[in-house]
Write a protein that holds these residues in place. Structure first.
Motif, PDB file in Angstrom:
ATOM      1  N   PHE A   1     -68.627  44.602 101.870  1.00 28.85           N
ATOM      2  CA  PHE A   1     -68.559  43.888 100.589  1.00 28.85           C
ATOM      3  C   PHE A   1     -69.110  44.792  99.495  1.00 28.85           C
ATOM      4  N   GLY A   2     -68.767  44.498  98.256  1.00 32.76           N
ATOM      5  CA  GLY A   2     -69.262  45.275  97.124  1.00 32.76           C
ATOM      6  C   GLY A   2     -70.673  44.859  96.745  1.00 32.76           C
ATOM      7  N   THR A   3     -71.426  45.780  96.151  1.00 32.64           N
ATOM      8  CA  THR A   3     -72.776  45.473  95.674  1.00 32.64           C
ATOM      9  C   THR A   3     -72.983  46.161  94.334  1.00 32.64           C
ATOM     10  N   GLU A   4     -74.182  45.977  93.780  1.00 31.29           N
ATOM     11  CA  GLU A   4     -74.516  46.630  92.515  1.00 31.29           C
ATOM     12  C   GLU A   4     -74.940  48.085  92.718  1.00 31.29           C
ATOM     13  N   ALA A   5     -75.000  48.533  93.966  1.00 31.93           N
ATOM     14  CA  ALA A   5     -75.543  49.872  94.262  1.00 31.93           C
ATOM     15  C   ALA A   5     -74.791  50.978  93.533  1.00 31.93           C
ATOM     16  N   GLY A   6     -73.451  50.867  93.479  1.00 37.91           N
ATOM     17  CA  GLY A   6     -72.655  51.914  92.843  1.00 37.91           C
ATOM     18  C   GLY A   6     -72.984  52.087  91.363  1.00 37.91           C
ATOM     19  N   PHE A   7     -73.407  51.003  90.692  1.00 38.30           N
ATOM     20  CA  PHE A   7     -73.785  51.100  89.278  1.00 38.30           C
ATOM     21  C   PHE A   7     -75.031  51.981  89.123  1.00 38.30           C
ATOM     22  N   PHE A   8     -75.985  51.814  90.053  1.00 39.63           N
ATOM     23  CA  PHE A   8     -77.190  52.642  89.985  1.00 39.63           C
ATOM     24  C   PHE A   8     -76.833  54.104  90.246  1.00 39.63           C
ATOM     25  N   GLU A   9     -75.960  54.311  91.239  1.00 37.76           N
ATOM     26  CA  GLU A   9     -75.561  55.681  91.542  1.00 37.76           C
ATOM     27  C   GLU A   9     -74.885  56.334  90.355  1.00 37.76           C
ATOM     28  N   GLN A  10     -74.005  55.583  89.688  1.00 36.79           N
ATOM     29  CA  GLN A  10     -73.323  56.129  88.507  1.00 36.79           C
ATOM     30  C   GLN A  10     -74.313  56.482  87.410  1.00 36.79           C
ATOM     31  N   ALA A  11     -75.450  55.773  87.381  1.00 33.40           N
ATOM     32  CA  ALA A  11     -76.454  56.030  86.355  1.00 33.40           C
ATOM     33  C   ALA A  11     -77.418  57.136  86.788  1.00 33.40           C
ATOM     34  N   GLY A  12     -77.118  57.784  87.910  1.00 40.60           N
ATOM     35  CA  GLY A  12     -77.950  58.897  88.345  1.00 40.60           C
ATOM     36  C   GLY A  12     -79.147  58.481  89.179  1.00 40.60           C
ATOM     37  N   ILE A  13     -79.126  57.246  89.683  1.00 40.02           N
ATOM     38  CA  ILE A  13     -80.215  56.776  90.547  1.00 40.02           C
ATOM     39  C   ILE A  13     -79.625  56.539  91.944  1.00 40.02           C
ATOM     40  N   PRO A  14     -79.883  57.427  92.894  1.00 42.23           N
ATOM     41  CA  PRO A  14     -79.304  57.249  94.223  1.00 42.23           C
ATOM     42  C   PRO A  14     -79.691  55.895  94.807  1.00 42.23           C
ATOM     43  N   ALA A  15     -78.725  55.231  95.442  1.00 47.01           N
ATOM     44  CA  ALA A  15     -78.981  53.858  95.876  1.00 47.01           C
ATOM     45  C   ALA A  15     -78.560  53.645  97.325  1.00 47.01           C
ATOM     46  N   VAL A  16     -79.289  52.788  98.004  1.00 45.89           N
ATOM     47  CA  VAL A  16     -78.922  52.340  99.338  1.00 45.89           C
ATOM     48  C   VAL A  16     -79.042  50.817  99.367  1.00 45.89           C
ATOM     49  N   VAL A  17     -78.396  50.197 100.348  1.00 42.36           N
ATOM     50  CA  VAL A  17     -78.425  48.748 100.478  1.00 42.36           C
ATOM     51  C   VAL A  17     -79.194  48.402 101.748  1.00 42.36           C
ATOM     52  N   CYS A  18     -80.121  47.470 101.634  1.00 41.25           N
ATOM     53  CA  CYS A  18     -80.872  47.023 102.814  1.00 41.25           C
ATOM     54  C   CYS A  18     -81.614  45.751 102.461  1.00 41.25           C
ATOM     55  N   GLY A  19     -81.359  44.679 103.205  1.00 43.09           N
ATOM     56  CA  GLY A  19     -82.059  43.446 102.894  1.00 43.09           C
ATOM     57  C   GLY A  19     -82.010  42.469 104.059  1.00 43.09           C
ATOM     58  N   PRO A  20     -82.825  41.418 103.967  1.00 39.89           N
ATOM     59  CA  PRO A  20     -82.916  40.440 105.063  1.00 39.89           C
ATOM     60  C   PRO A  20     -81.745  39.463 105.067  1.00 39.89           C
ATOM     61  N   GLY A  21     -81.409  38.977 106.237  1.00 32.90           N
ATOM     62  CA  GLY A  21     -80.325  38.002 106.370  1.00 32.90           C
ATOM     63  C   GLY A  21     -79.014  38.692 106.669  1.00 32.90           C
ATOM     64  N   ALA A  22     -78.032  37.886 107.065  1.00 31.91           N
ATOM     65  CA  ALA A  22     -76.735  38.439 107.466  1.00 31.91           C
ATOM     66  C   ALA A  22     -75.668  38.003 106.486  1.00 31.91           C
ATOM     67  N   ILE A  23     -74.738  38.920 106.221  1.00 32.73           N
ATOM     68  CA  ILE A  23     -73.648  38.596 105.290  1.00 32.73           C
ATOM     69  C   ILE A  23     -72.789  37.471 105.865  1.00 32.73           C
ATOM     70  N   ALA A  24     -72.799  37.302 107.184  1.00 30.82           N
ATOM     71  CA  ALA A  24     -72.024  36.224 107.799  1.00 30.82           C
ATOM     72  C   ALA A  24     -72.506  34.851 107.320  1.00 30.82           C
ATOM     73  N   GLN A  25     -73.786  34.769 106.932  1.00 31.31           N
ATOM     74  CA  GLN A  25     -74.310  33.474 106.462  1.00 31.31           C
ATOM     75  C   GLN A  25     -74.151  33.308 104.959  1.00 31.31           C
ATOM     76  N   ALA A  26     -73.921  34.404 104.254  1.00 32.06           N
ATOM     77  CA  ALA A  26     -73.805  34.324 102.796  1.00 32.06           C
ATOM     78  C   ALA A  26     -72.576  33.507 102.417  1.00 32.06           C
ATOM     79  N   HIS A  27     -72.702  32.775 101.339  1.00 29.70           N
ATOM     80  CA  HIS A  27     -71.592  31.987 100.762  1.00 29.70           C
ATOM     81  C   HIS A  27     -71.160  30.814 101.659  1.00 29.70           C
ATOM     82  N   GLN A  28     -71.814  30.613 102.796  1.00 30.29           N
ATOM     83  CA  GLN A  28     -71.413  29.579 103.750  1.00 30.29           C
ATOM     84  C   GLN A  28     -72.196  28.283 103.500  1.00 30.29           C
ATOM     85  N   PRO A  29     -71.642  27.135 103.961  1.00 29.00           N
ATOM     86  CA  PRO A  29     -72.481  25.930 103.982  1.00 29.00           C
ATOM     87  C   PRO A  29     -73.644  26.141 104.960  1.00 29.00           C
ATOM     88  N   ASN A  30     -74.775  25.522 104.670  1.00 32.30           N
ATOM     89  CA  ASN A  30     -75.988  25.664 105.496  1.00 32.30           C
ATOM     90  C   ASN A  30     -76.445  27.119 105.607  1.00 32.30           C
TER      91      ASN A  30
END
Ligand SMILES: [Zn+2]
Length: 366
Positions: free
Chosen positions: A313-342
């Motif tokens: 999925f897309g994230t805001e990371a590429g915007f930081f990279e374009q601004a000269g701030i190297p970016a990585v994605v890492c966070g708690p929870g699973a994308i499988a649960q995102a946007h889902q009921p419950n």
């Protein structure tokens, strides 16, 4: 307040993208103020929404940006077992809209602030909270502009989208466009009196398919989709107008540049009497960080799980990279649960986020 208490508070603010996020932002600003941290709010044009930028530690370069979006997707039409805006714990899982995507990460960041304050940080930790990520990343560009204007260049940005704490170094970009062709309507008994807007639109669609095949043959993974065409009025009228909605998803920004140039070239050769106007309606840059780079190594040393995985999925990371701030994605929870009921985040994931953010403090104090 601990991470769960803060998450409970954040979930209770209904920050569905179509609504204001100001109540949440003001609460966060007040919380930070209680801990001696000033927050800078960067509002939307209509003032209904705001980004938040705050720094813990010294005003020097080389810090870390912790980035999260405050908006959530709608719960309309979803069947929930409990109120989506009341955090509910069941069997080690915390349920609520945004628990995984991505208020859990924001809560863990805020819970870590008092600890960071007690350390004498030598590098700053910047909190960057955006609005309108879920509807096209419309808030983050001005947040980054503010960051560049007021913050000395950070060493890296960590975007806490749900990856089950695994490090994400790459995802495709997303560029959406609306093209409107305007010709001249006429009775189809004598088509020469008009200029069809549908014909050049159809040619463009065919050219996009040809471009997709050509890129694919060269091993380029950019995908294309023409999602909607709307044109003409009746079978016996030369169509005066045609609208095409299309998008492409490049694996890197170099591919995006190639596609944009090619499409500009195609649009420059429409037949005489036809006018064409293309508007970009969504633009999320690709992320293509190196697994061998220092930023990946830093994130790994902080506790981001290895090996890297391409993010679907897309994230805001590429915007930081374009601004000269190297970016990585890492966070708690699973994308499988995102946007889902419950929607839920596991207590163990929040614990892992707490540990990573404690390490961020250690790193910044070093
Ligand atoms: Zn998200």
């Amino acid at each position: 307040m601990d991470t769960v208490e803060i998450l409970r508070t954040l979930v209770a603010f209904d920050t569905t993208s179509c609504r204001s996020n100001l109540d949440l932002i003001r609460w966060v600003a007040a919380y930070l103020g209680d801990h001696g941290i000033a927050a800078r709010l960067v509002g939307s044009d209509d003032g209904a929404k705001a980004n938040l930028l705050a720094t813990v530690g010294p005003d020097v370069a080389g810090g870390i940006v912790l980035s999260g979006h405050t908006d959530v997707v709608p719960v309309d039409g979803q069947s929930w077992n409990s109120d989506p805006f009341t955090l509910v714990e069941r069997e080690g899982r915390f349920h609520g809209r945004g628990a995984a995507d991505m208020k859990g990460f924001i809560a863990a960041c805020l819970a870590a602030v008092p600890r960071w304050r007690r350390l004498s940080l030598r590098r700053p930790v910047h909190l960057a909270l955006s609005y309108d990520e879920e509807v096209g990343c419309f808030g983050v560009p001005r947040l980054i502009a503010e960051l560049r204007a007021h913050v000395q260049t950070p060493a890296l940005a960590l975007i806490g989208e749900p990856t089950e704490m695994r490090i994400g170094l790459a995802h495709r970009g997303f560029y959406g466009h609306r093209i409107i062709f305007r010709g001249r309507p006429a009775h189809s008994g004598d088509p020469a009196l008009g200029n069809s807007a549908i014909e050049p639109a159809a040619m463009l669609v065919a050219e996009l398919a040809r471009l997709a095949r050509a890129l694919s043959l060269r091993g380029n993974r950019t995908t294309f989709n023409v999602g909607r065409i709307l044109g003409g009025t009746a079978i016996n009228i030369v169509p005066g107008c045609c609208e095409v909605l299309w998008e492409f998803r490049p694996p890197d920004e170099a591919s995006a540049v190639v596609v944009k140039a090619e499409v500009e070239r195609l649009l420059a050769v429409v037949p005489p009497g036809v006018y064409v106007e293309m508007t970009q309606i969504a633009g999320v840059p690709a992320l293509a960080a190196s697994a061998d780079g220092t930023v990946a190594a830093t994130a790994r040393s902080l506790g981001a799980r290895w090996p890297p995985r391409e993010i679907p999925f897309g994230t805001e990371a590429g915007f930081f990279e374009q601004a000269g701030i190297p970016a990585v994605v890492c966070g708690p929870g699973a994308i499988a649960q995102a946007h889902q009921p419950n929607e839920w985040v596991a207590a163990s994931e929040l614990g892992a986020a707490d540990r990573l953010l404690a390490e961020v403090g250690t790193w910044a104090a070093r």
